[in-house]
Design an enzyme around this catalytic site. Sequence first.
Site, PDB file in Angstrom:
ATOM      1  N   GLU A  39      -9.545  10.354   6.593  1.00 23.99           N
ATOM      2  CA  GLU A  39      -9.214   9.190   5.773  1.00 23.99           C
ATOM      3  C   GLU A  39      -9.442   9.530   4.306  1.00 23.99           C
ATOM      4  O   GLU A  39     -10.576   9.446   3.818  1.00 23.99           O
ATOM      5  CB  GLU A  39     -10.128   8.017   6.128  1.00 23.99           C
ATOM      6  CG  GLU A  39      -9.996   7.512   7.528  1.00 23.99           C
ATOM      7  CD  GLU A  39     -10.454   6.066   7.636  1.00 23.99           C
ATOM      8  OE1 GLU A  39      -9.623   5.206   7.870  1.00 23.99           O
ATOM      9  OE2 GLU A  39     -11.658   5.824   7.433  1.00 23.99           O
ATOM     10  N   HIS A  43     -18.042   6.555   7.815  1.00 26.23           N
ATOM     11  CA  HIS A  43     -16.943   5.907   7.085  1.00 26.23           C
ATOM     12  C   HIS A  43     -17.237   5.959   5.583  1.00 26.23           C
ATOM     13  O   HIS A  43     -18.385   5.819   5.163  1.00 26.23           O
ATOM     14  CB  HIS A  43     -16.788   4.458   7.554  1.00 26.23           C
ATOM     15  CG  HIS A  43     -15.523   3.830   7.052  1.00 26.23           C
ATOM     16  ND1 HIS A  43     -15.410   3.368   5.764  1.00 26.23           N
ATOM     17  CD2 HIS A  43     -14.319   3.636   7.642  1.00 26.23           C
ATOM     18  CE1 HIS A  43     -14.170   2.909   5.594  1.00 26.23           C
ATOM     19  NE2 HIS A  43     -13.488   3.059   6.721  1.00 26.23           N
ATOM     20  N   SER A  74      -4.477   2.853   4.507  1.00 24.00           N
ATOM     21  CA  SER A  74      -3.277   2.044   4.253  1.00 24.00           C
ATOM     22  C   SER A  74      -2.193   2.224   5.313  1.00 24.00           C
ATOM     23  O   SER A  74      -1.009   2.286   4.996  1.00 24.00           O
ATOM     24  CB  SER A  74      -2.725   2.331   2.852  1.00 24.00           C
ATOM     25  OG  SER A  74      -3.668   1.958   1.865  1.00 24.00           O
ATOM     26  N   ASN A  78     -10.259  -1.279  12.824  1.00 21.70           N
ATOM     27  CA  ASN A  78     -11.555  -1.417  12.140  1.00 21.70           C
ATOM     28  C   ASN A  78     -11.526  -2.737  11.373  1.00 21.70           C
ATOM     29  O   ASN A  78     -10.951  -2.821  10.295  1.00 21.70           O
ATOM     30  CB  ASN A  78     -11.747  -0.222  11.190  1.00 21.70           C
ATOM     31  CG  ASN A  78     -13.029  -0.330  10.377  1.00 21.70           C
ATOM     32  OD1 ASN A  78     -13.855  -1.211  10.617  1.00 21.70           O
ATOM     33  ND2 ASN A  78     -13.203   0.567   9.413  1.00 21.70           N
ATOM     34  N   TRP A  79     -12.150  -3.749  11.975  1.00 18.74           N
ATOM     35  CA  TRP A  79     -12.117  -5.071  11.359  1.00 18.74           C
ATOM     36  C   TRP A  79     -13.035  -5.151  10.138  1.00 18.74           C
ATOM     37  O   TRP A  79     -13.030  -6.149   9.426  1.00 18.74           O
ATOM     38  CB  TRP A  79     -12.529  -6.151  12.378  1.00 18.74           C
ATOM     39  CG  TRP A  79     -11.520  -6.429  13.441  1.00 18.74           C
ATOM     40  CD1 TRP A  79     -10.366  -5.733  13.685  1.00 18.74           C
ATOM     41  CD2 TRP A  79     -11.556  -7.491  14.414  1.00 18.74           C
ATOM     42  NE1 TRP A  79      -9.694  -6.297  14.749  1.00 18.74           N
ATOM     43  CE2 TRP A  79     -10.400  -7.375  15.214  1.00 18.74           C
ATOM     44  CE3 TRP A  79     -12.456  -8.522  14.691  1.00 18.74           C
ATOM     45  CZ2 TRP A  79     -10.120  -8.250  16.274  1.00 18.74           C
ATOM     46  CZ3 TRP A  79     -12.184  -9.394  15.744  1.00 18.74           C
ATOM     47  CH2 TRP A  79     -11.030  -9.262  16.516  1.00 18.74           C
ATOM     48  N   LYS A  80     -13.863  -4.132   9.952  1.00 20.96           N
ATOM     49  CA  LYS A  80     -14.855  -4.146   8.856  1.00 20.96           C
ATOM     50  C   LYS A  80     -15.645  -5.458   8.915  1.00 20.96           C
ATOM     51  O   LYS A  80     -15.969  -5.901  10.015  1.00 20.96           O
ATOM     52  CB  LYS A  80     -14.151  -3.918   7.511  1.00 20.96           C
ATOM     53  CG  LYS A  80     -13.314  -2.625   7.535  1.00 20.96           C
ATOM     54  CD  LYS A  80     -12.856  -2.176   6.204  1.00 20.96           C
ATOM     55  CE  LYS A  80     -12.028  -0.899   6.369  1.00 20.96           C
ATOM     56  NZ  LYS A  80     -11.535  -0.369   5.105  1.00 20.96           N
ATOM     57  N   GLY A  93      -7.291   1.137   1.693  1.00 27.59           N
ATOM     58  CA  GLY A  93      -7.135  -0.180   1.076  1.00 27.59           C
ATOM     59  C   GLY A  93      -6.358  -0.171  -0.235  1.00 27.59           C
ATOM     60  O   GLY A  93      -6.364  -1.158  -0.972  1.00 27.59           O
TER      61      GLY A  93
END
Length: 244
Positions: free
Chosen positions: A160, A91, A206, A8-10, A166
């Site tokens: 998640e 998300h 993470s 997931n490159w966001k 993060g």
Amino acid sequence: MKKLIIANWKMSPASIKEAKTLLAGYRRLIKNPRAEIVAAPPLNYLFLFERSSRFKLGSQDIFWENEGAHTGEISPKMLQSSGVKYAVVGHSEKRALGENDAIINKKIRAGLEAGLKIILAVGEKSRENPDFWKTIKHQLLAGLKGIKKKFAKNIIVAYEPVWAIGSGKTDSPEKLFEITILIRKVLAEIFGRNKALKTPILYGGSVEPENAASFLRVDGINGLLVGSASLNAKKFSAIAKAAR
Ligand code: PGA
């Protein structure tokens, strides 16, 4: 079942040039993956990926209508016809901007109807409350409300925990195992036991090369949803290699 590893490159990287470099790193380092590797880049970078590539394409979000006057939106059908196979819905970064369960449910329905595989992201904000799993249960029941059983095979759940995203904090493999059981119980209520047992469950939050294998070893975990480490080709290829 092949493990599923999602990048997931966001909203990164910041330019086409950097996106090309990142993808070149993926191509160089991820040669014969044993897992299904899915890249979910910002949509303006989709064209960099050729269709026959070893990376399947994912979208980080979708809209719930397939056509019409919806300025700024991209429909599930458009994505599907552009080679996208997977779509993340729900998300926590979208939920934080106000996306609610009713919207998530509409998006899932539209995505499934368009032939996409849906990765429904769920997770609690904190572990302090011992009832935290009720949040997960609610997100699953509300997100999948009214979804026809025939679509169960195209549903993937990404667990998640929001506090792990993060943050450098991760869930313990033991706790994760318990949570996969709870998730499958809820899925069994919705789709029946057999389908629930077949639904892939991913872990995200993470994930790094150092911890990927410990999550992949958890019984009931079928893959990973990787955020920041997916922006580093070396790290992401190491995570992909952990899936065997
Ligand atoms: P992270 O993000 O790997 O940077 O924690 C995961 C995600 O948001 O999907």
